[in-house]
Write an enzyme that holds these catalytic residues in place. Structure first.
Site, PDB file in Angstrom:
ATOM      1  N   TYR A 157       4.028 -10.843 -13.456  1.00  0.00           N
ATOM      2  CA  TYR A 157       3.316  -9.650 -13.895  1.00  0.00           C
ATOM      3  C   TYR A 157       2.778  -9.932 -15.295  1.00  0.00           C
ATOM      4  CZ  TYR A 157       5.669  -7.024 -10.141  1.00  0.00           C
ATOM      5  OH  TYR A 157       6.127  -6.568  -8.932  1.00  0.00           O
TER       6      TYR A 157
ATOM      7  N   LYS B 140       7.296  -0.172  -4.882  1.00  0.00           N
ATOM      8  CA  LYS B 140       8.186   0.859  -4.364  1.00  0.00           C
ATOM      9  C   LYS B 140       7.680   1.595  -3.124  1.00  0.00           C
ATOM     10  CE  LYS B 140      11.296  -0.065  -7.166  1.00  0.00           C
ATOM     11  NZ  LYS B 140      12.282  -0.959  -6.556  1.00  0.00           N
TER      12      LYS B 140
END
Length: 390
Positions: free
Chosen positions: A201, A297
């Site tokens: 990331y 998620k």
């Protein structure tokens, strides 16, 4: 037609719920407005929490996942030209995530369902939900020029953000919360080896970037882009050049380029609908909530919804108790909001916003620096990333 549970939507949430119900001997039917091929053609993320893997084990649909999935015990945060590894396993007592595409999860569940002879109705037109506030709900749909009716005890709305389930609820009975982000993710799939064996990331003055993968020969990469960008304006060459600019030098030099076979721009949104139960209608997955993909998620939240809903339905039919169904919305939303908070915080920390500016960039870098040098902060990040218990 008569069944106990009518499931609307044959994505991962609906299919997983159906498979768990099958294992428990609870009669059900799944219907979807689109075709099987359309569903399998959708490209989605695939970072699975241990709880999601455990549910797939319970459903008997995880054989290929364990054979082909890539266990990850960490990931890197890249900023200020350097990589900083978050040791997920070391910080959480050995927990990890598994990289396995959502399309593959869907395919596995479909194959399991078909082998068990369970009923799935595809390409169902004009699906309509009726009387879910009463004791005898039913669903109608059109197929082959005829209107069909499914009488049931309960309806599970697993049909996504744009599906009929949530939109069937009266406006005064539901409250929604939403945050739309002022940028999108341009993503490509390419048959090239990933730049790293773990996800990266990246926070960079030019914008966010993510290095991910589907296998050791197929890579999934993203770069932050304006919402009004057009896919057609992004040649493969332009994409690879931009990706490399946003990565630390060691990663940029290791990027293997190649022609992309899928390229798209996805807007980012946080969305939650409350409650998640309306009489005998239950919302699950994207029908009730959307999170930015930054924290991985979305699919995992759908799985936890299914866990709570399945427990409630099993208790109802096996133990003749309504306690689980009565508690469904509260239990699911507690975990939903925690995941929404985590995804929001990751999104805020990693992306360039229109008002970020030089000061905002320094604040982000200071926050990232604290996060990677504080064991307490790193542990909180790791606990959320591998998934809170359900």
């Amino acid at each position: 037609m008569r069944t106990q549970v009518a499931i609307i939507g044959s994505g991962p949430a609906g299919l997983l719920l159906g498979q768990l119900l099958s294992k428990a001997g609870i009669d059900h039917v799944i219907l979807d407005r689109v075709s099987k091929d359309y569903i399998l053609g959708r490209v989605r993320a695939g970072v699975l929490e241990e709880g999601t893997v455990r549910l797939l084990d319970e459903a008997g649909a995880s054989e290929r996942l364990h054979a082909q999935g890539l266990p990850h015990g960490g990931f890197s945060l890249a900023f200020d030209g350097r990589n900083h590894r978050i040791d997920l396993s070391g910080l959480t007592g050995g927990k990890q995530v598994t990289v396995y595409g959502q399309t593959e999860v869907t395919r596995d569940l479909m194959q399991k369902r078909e082998s068990g002879g369970e009923r799935t109705i595809y390409s169902a037109d004009n699906v309509t939900i009726h009387d879910f506030g009463a004791s005898n709900p039913f669903v109608t749909y059109e197929s082959g020029g005829k209107t069909h009716r499914i009488n049931c005890d309960f309806i599970a709305g697993c049909d996504g953000f744009h599906g009929v389930s949530r939109h069937s609820v009266p406006e005064d009975a539901i409250r929604t919360y939403e945050r739309a982000y002022p940028f999108g993710w341009l993503g490509v799939l390419a048959e090239v080896p990933p730049v790293s064996h773990e996800l990266i990331y990246a926070n960079h003055p030019r914008g966010f970037a993510l290095c991910s993968m589907r296998s050791m020969t197929r890579s999934r990469y993203y770069v932050q882009c304006p919402l009004d960008d057009k896919v057609e304006a992004w040649t493969d060459e332009r994409f690879w050049d931009e990706l490399r600019r946003r990565l630390p030098k060691e990663n940029a030099e290791a990027v293997t380029t190649g022609p992309s076979f899928e390229k798209s721009i996805a807007p980012l949104r946080s969305f939650v609908a409350e409650p998640m139960r309306f009489g005998r209608l239950f919302l699950a997955g994207d029908a009730a909530h959307i999170v930015p993909p930054t924290g991985a998620k979305g699919l995992n939240l759908a799985a936890s919804d299914v866990h709570y809903l399945f427990e409630g339905l099993r208790d109802y039919y096996v133990d003749h108790s309504t306690a689980g169904l009565d508690a469904y919305s509260q239990r699911a939303l507690l975990r939903v909001w925690r995941a929404v908070r985590f995804s929001w915080s990751m999104t805020m920390m990693m992306h360039r916003f229109p008002d970020t500016g030089a000061f905002g960039q320094k604040i982000q870098e200071a926050e990232l620096d604290y996060l990677v040098h504080s064991r307490a902060a790193s542990t909180a990040l790791a606990e959320n990333y591998v998934g809170l218990p359900f």
